[in-house]
Design an enzyme around this catalytic site. Structure first.
Site, PDB file in Angstrom:
ATOM      1  N   ASP A 160      57.886   6.872  61.083  1.00 53.56           N
ATOM      2  CA  ASP A 160      58.128   5.515  61.659  1.00 53.56           C
ATOM      3  C   ASP A 160      57.623   4.272  60.906  1.00 53.56           C
ATOM      4  OD1 ASP A 160      57.798   7.897  63.274  1.00 53.56           O
ATOM      5  OD2 ASP A 160      57.890   6.745  65.235  1.00 53.56           O
ATOM      6  N   TRP A 234      64.309   5.815  60.884  1.00 50.79           N
ATOM      7  CA  TRP A 234      63.351   4.728  60.258  1.00 50.79           C
ATOM      8  C   TRP A 234      63.140   5.038  58.895  1.00 50.79           C
ATOM      9  CZ3 TRP A 234      62.918   1.157  63.754  1.00 50.79           C
ATOM     10  CH2 TRP A 234      62.548   1.365  65.029  1.00 50.79           C
TER      11      TRP A 234
END
Length: 390
Positions: A160, A234
């Site tokens: 992320d 992501w």
């Protein structure tokens, strides 16, 4: 002379109307419909799915996506700017931000600030940007040099985090003439790939714990237990967006593109054959409890479409993205009685460790709450629609 002036004025009006009509004709209608739904439900992003205003990566991300439609109507750009202006005061102080947390998520709104700096030249954004750059300079690192995800998650790299920091750092490097930061960005992208890669499947695990102390980590490799679709999304977006800013002659550009290509190929192998979408736990399609997840699918679609259009991926990925987008709209988006689209099957959040402790097992990933219209699903879907001109 008067007749000439009137004629010229008439021509200017006709020309402007023609250009406006052409803009509307070529506008991505699905993207506009989604953005309009966001703005119809919430007059400000500071209240989006949230009663308490929050300085957050995900709200800034949604604002960023909607802002891309600003060339069709200024209201979209104003919507994004209003969110950032709520948190960045005239002195460049960021409300709700604490550098001492070294939370890499809080870097993401800086990308919006860089965009606003370019447009307005307002000094307050530059001051705030330099604050975030200072965090990056001092972000705690693993022994191998990777950014910790947060200070309270020591020695951990999460996929992320690559999106939260990398595009900001790359654009800052370009806009402010700081080439060393290009080296930083390409290192971080390659480092997390090396640490999270599963060589058998070509997929990447959600996170890596260098210390091997976390219960969720493999004691031998430090890798987490599963391949989470949004974490991979992501990471995919981080690469295609960083490549917007990376110099053509940067020695590690090909390395980033190579990772993008390899991971894209691995994702094709776990794409659902029936719907062309991706599951919450990528490699467990059909397992009880698993489901087709909107945000991860939208992020992958965006990365495929942009990667193909930019020439980083084979042109066949554009068709793959187009088909998957149509399937997502058909299978995961419904219409409310008011006519507004609703995104279903969006995982609200998934993390690792913390208190209460998140063990990162299969049951954890499939059990986290799903939130309709969550910003982490709406943003990449709008971006995908724009790239695909949907």
């Amino acid at each position: 002379m008067k007749a000439l002036i009137i004629s010229l004025a008439f021509l200017l009006i006709v020309s402007a109307q023609s250009a406006s009509g052409q803009n509307e004709k070529n506008a991505p209608q699905t993207a506009i419909k989604l953005a309009n739904a966001v703005m119809a439900r919430y007059d400000s992003l500071i209240h989006y799915n949230n009663n308490k205003p929050s300085y957050g990566y995900d709200y800034a991300f949604l604002g960023w996506a909607i802002d891309k439609l600003g060339k069709y109507d200024q209201k979209y750009s104003d919507y994004m700017q209003a969110y950032i202006d709520y948190f960045v005061d005239e002195n460049g102080e960021i409300k709700g931000y604490r550098m001492s947390d070294y939370n890499i998520d809080q870097i993401r709104p800086g990308l919006n600030m860089l965009e606003l700096t370019e447009r307005t030249d307002d000094k307050k954004y530059k001051i705030a940007i330099l604050t975030l750059v200072e965090q990056i300079k001092n972000q705690p690192r693993t022994n191998s040099g990777g950014f910790w995800h947060k200070k309270r998650y020591p020695y951990q790299m999460w996929l992320d985090g690559l999106y939260m920091a990398s595009p900001f750092v790359a654009r800052y490097a370009r806009d402010y003439g700081q080439p060393d930061f290009f080296d930083e960005v390409t290192f971080q992208i390659q480092e997390v790939y090396q640490r999270t890669l599963d060589k058998e499947t070509g997929l990447v695990y959600h996170a890596w714990d260098e210390s091997r102390e976390q219960k969720w980590s493999n004691p031998k490799t430090g890798q987490s237990k599963h391949f989470w679709s949004r974490a991979t999304g992501w990471y995919m977006m981080a690469m295609v967006d960083v490549l917007d800013y990376l110099p053509e002659n940067h020695p590690q550009k090909d390395g980033v593109i190579s990772i993008l290509q390899k991971l894209s190929g691995a994702l094709l192998k776990v794409q659902d054959e029936k719907t062309d979408l991706w599951y919450q736990v990528l490699d467990q399609g059909g397992r009880e409890g698993n489901y087709l997840e909107t945000s991860g699918s939208a992020m992958i679609i965006y990365a495929f479409a942009k990667g193909a259009k930019k020439g980083y991926l084979d042109k066949s990925y554009l068709k793959i993205a187009d088909s998957a987008f149509d399937s997502l709209m058909k299978n995961l988006v419904v219409t409310e009685d008011d006519g507004l689209p609703v995104l279903t099957n969006v995982c609200g959040a998934c993390g690792l460790g913390g208190n209460p402790y998140r063990a990162g097992d299969y049951n954890y990933y499939i059990s986290e709450k799903r939130i309709d219209n969550d910003q982490k699903g709406m943003a990449p879907l709008i971006l995908a629609a724009i790239v695909l001109n949907k």
